[in-house]
Design an enzyme around this catalytic site. Structure first.
Site, PDB file in Angstrom:
ATOM      1  N   CYS A   1      -6.302  -1.921   0.537  1.00  0.00           N
ATOM      2  CA  CYS A   1      -5.360  -2.251   1.600  1.00  0.00           C
ATOM      3  C   CYS A   1      -6.155  -2.761   2.797  1.00  0.00           C
ATOM      4  O   CYS A   1      -7.030  -2.058   3.298  1.00  0.00           O
ATOM      5  CB  CYS A   1      -4.539  -1.025   1.994  1.00  0.00           C
ATOM      6  SG  CYS A   1      -3.512  -1.306   3.448  1.00  0.00           S
TER       7      CYS A   1
ATOM      8  N   CYS B   1      -5.181  -0.189   6.129  1.00  0.00           N
ATOM      9  CA  CYS B   1      -5.583   1.218   6.355  1.00  0.00           C
ATOM     10  C   CYS B   1      -6.859   1.594   5.610  1.00  0.00           C
ATOM     11  O   CYS B   1      -7.368   2.702   5.774  1.00  0.00           O
ATOM     12  CB  CYS B   1      -4.458   2.170   5.960  1.00  0.00           C
ATOM     13  SG  CYS B   1      -4.225   2.373   4.181  1.00  0.00           S
TER      14      CYS B   1
ATOM     15  N   CYS C   1       0.843  -1.207   0.000  1.00  0.00           N
ATOM     16  CA  CYS C   1       0.000   0.000   0.000  1.00  0.00           C
ATOM     17  C   CYS C   1       0.875   1.254   0.000  1.00  0.00           C
ATOM     18  O   CYS C   1       1.724   1.410   0.885  1.00  0.00           O
ATOM     19  CB  CYS C   1      -0.900  -0.022   1.235  1.00  0.00           C
ATOM     20  SG  CYS C   1      -1.842   1.492   1.463  1.00  0.00           S
TER      21      CYS C   1
ATOM     22  N   CYS D   1       0.212   3.175   3.550  1.00  0.00           N
ATOM     23  CA  CYS D   1       0.705   2.726   4.854  1.00  0.00           C
ATOM     24  C   CYS D   1       1.747   1.619   4.783  1.00  0.00           C
ATOM     25  O   CYS D   1       2.318   1.248   5.813  1.00  0.00           O
ATOM     26  CB  CYS D   1      -0.468   2.265   5.719  1.00  0.00           C
ATOM     27  SG  CYS D   1      -1.087   0.606   5.287  1.00  0.00           S
TER      28      CYS D   1
ATOM     29  N   ASP E   1      21.408   0.639 -16.038  1.00  0.00           N
ATOM     30  CA  ASP E   1      21.222  -0.587 -15.267  1.00  0.00           C
ATOM     31  C   ASP E   1      20.266  -1.507 -16.029  1.00  0.00           C
ATOM     32  O   ASP E   1      19.106  -1.159 -16.267  1.00  0.00           O
ATOM     33  CB  ASP E   1      20.634  -0.207 -13.899  1.00  0.00           C
ATOM     34  CG  ASP E   1      20.402  -1.393 -12.983  1.00  0.00           C
ATOM     35  OD1 ASP E   1      20.420  -2.542 -13.461  1.00  0.00           O
ATOM     36  OD2 ASP E   1      20.193  -1.160 -11.781  1.00  0.00           O
TER      37      ASP E   1
END
Length: 412
Positions: free
Chosen positions: A217, A220, A201, A204, A338
């Site tokens: 989520c 929360c 999430c 949170c 990368d």
């Protein structure tokens, strides 16, 4: 600031003129379009130029990891139904390139601007947009871009208090988190094929639950908002529940999603979905993407895929096996140096295709394909790869600078 009759100060006019001269010199020297260097010179002479150029336009900003350039093009086509448009159609999407594009559109009513994710907050501050389209956020250029959660936070803070109407994809939790600080959000159910950047999430850090197409989520209560626009198969559903057919020359589900978001943006400016979607049909290719070109007496379709989410969507477009596939990967500055992101791409989706590998980092890609148990051949260059391909249209998939190299080689 000057009034509408003559919005540019003498200093701003000088900056525009100087920028155009430098851009023309750059083009004459064969160094590309010149838009970035021209914009840099103009902004040096007048640091407030971007804001001055935008002040008499209805501005739309488009930002995302994937699909920015195409969606910008679709929105620009749709808004031409309501007036002249200026746009950075070639994808120069940082402040210098954007300034250059707007400097060329003195008669325009609308400015439709693609913005690099890292620059969105600053460009929004400078241009006072009427509308901002947020499509998706996923990992890209791992060495230069902040991780996706930080980018979402950057958007969230930068757009808080903006008067713009935000058109946002409610199927991407990171986009929802970013857009939720805005007062006026139109949610579009545009879908999300790639989910590997949103398992936790953004609010949170809890584990995201994903039943079906929904998400929330469990810790929360942060959850998917209810959309007012939606992509449904080959149709866009508008806020009244009417279904409008999507007819595009561009392939794939991702472009239907881009069209759905574009229709929602066009409606903000009073262009009805039917008119907007009809106009989008005009778009055949975007800066070479999806073009089919003849090279060495073969048909090659050029496909751009810059990151794991983009490769996943692209694999869904290609002709079925045994269509030959050429893959090209570079790792120059504009790509990100990368290449570890290659390990996030599911190359087993290419099983049954004859695969030929080229590009600066062809050996990195070869190791990845070997681990995925794919049959492939490493080639010196595009010419050799095409000569080795069995019959059939050749699908050529490349990341950013590799794609530019390919276009130059095939004369596109």
């Amino acid at each position: 600031m000057a009034g509408n009759s003559d919005p540019l100060s003498p200093r701003a006019k000088l900056a525009v003129t100087a920028g155009k001269a430098v851009a023309a010199a750059s083009r004459a020297a064969g160094r590309g379009s010149g838009s970035v260097i021209g914009g840099r010179v103009a902004l040096k002479l007048d640091p407030d130029l971007l804001g001055r150029l935008a002040q008499n336009l209805d501005v739309v900003l488009v930002s995302a990891t994937n699909g920015k350039t195409t969606t910008t093009r679709l929105i620009a086509e749709a808004l031409r139904a309501a007036g002249p448009v200026v746009s950075n159609a070639l994808g120069a999407n940082m402040p210098a390139g954007i300034t250059s594009a707007l400097a060329g559109g003195s008669e325009a009513k609308f400015g439709v601007i693609e913005v690099d994710e890292k620059y969105l907050a600053g460009v929004a501050r400078d241009t006072s947009p009427k509308c901002i389209a947020l499509l998706n956020l996923s990992r890209d250029q791992l060495d230069r871009a902040a991780e996706t959660r930080m980018l979402a936070e950057n958007w969230r803070e930068g757009l808080a208090g903006s008067k713009a109407v935000v058109v946002a994809n409610c199927d991407d939790p990171l986009v929802v988190w970013a857009a939720s600080s805005s007062a006026n959000v139109i949610w579009v159910a545009a879908g999300q094929m790639w989910k590997d950047d949103a398992w936790s999430c953004p609010s949170c850090g809890g584990v995201m639950q994903r039943p079906g197409d929904d998400w929330f989520c469990g810790e929360c209560g942060f959850r998917r908002p209810t959309p007012t626009w939606a992509l449904s198969g080959d149709h866009v559903l508008d806020p009244h529940g009417s279904a409008w057919p999507i007819h595009l020359q561009l392939p794939g589900r991702a472009n239907k999603a881009n069209a759905a978001s574009s229709a929602a943006v066009a409606a903000v400016f009073g262009v009805p979905p039917q008119v907007a979607l009809e106009r989008m049909y005009q778009v055949q290719a975007v800066a070479g993407r999806y073009d089919v070109v003849q090279f060495q007496n073969r048909d090659l379709r050029l496909l751009l895929a810059k990151n794991p989410a983009g490769w996943l969507e692209t694999f869904s477009l290609i002709d079925p096996p045994p269509a030959p596939v050429i893959l090209s990967v570079n790792a120059r500055g504009a790509d990100g140096t990368d290449t570890s992101w290659l390990w996030d791409v599911d190359y087993t989706r290419l099983t049954g295709h004859p695969i030929f590998v080229v590009g600066d980092r062809k050996l990195d890609l070869a190791v990845r394909l070997e681990v995925a148990n794919q049959h492939f051949q490493v080639c010196d260059d595009l010419d050799q790869a095409v000569q080795m391909c069995p019959p059939g249209r050749i699908e050529v998939i490349a990341n950013y600078t590799a794609f530019q190299d390919l276009r130059r080689r095939v004369g596109n």
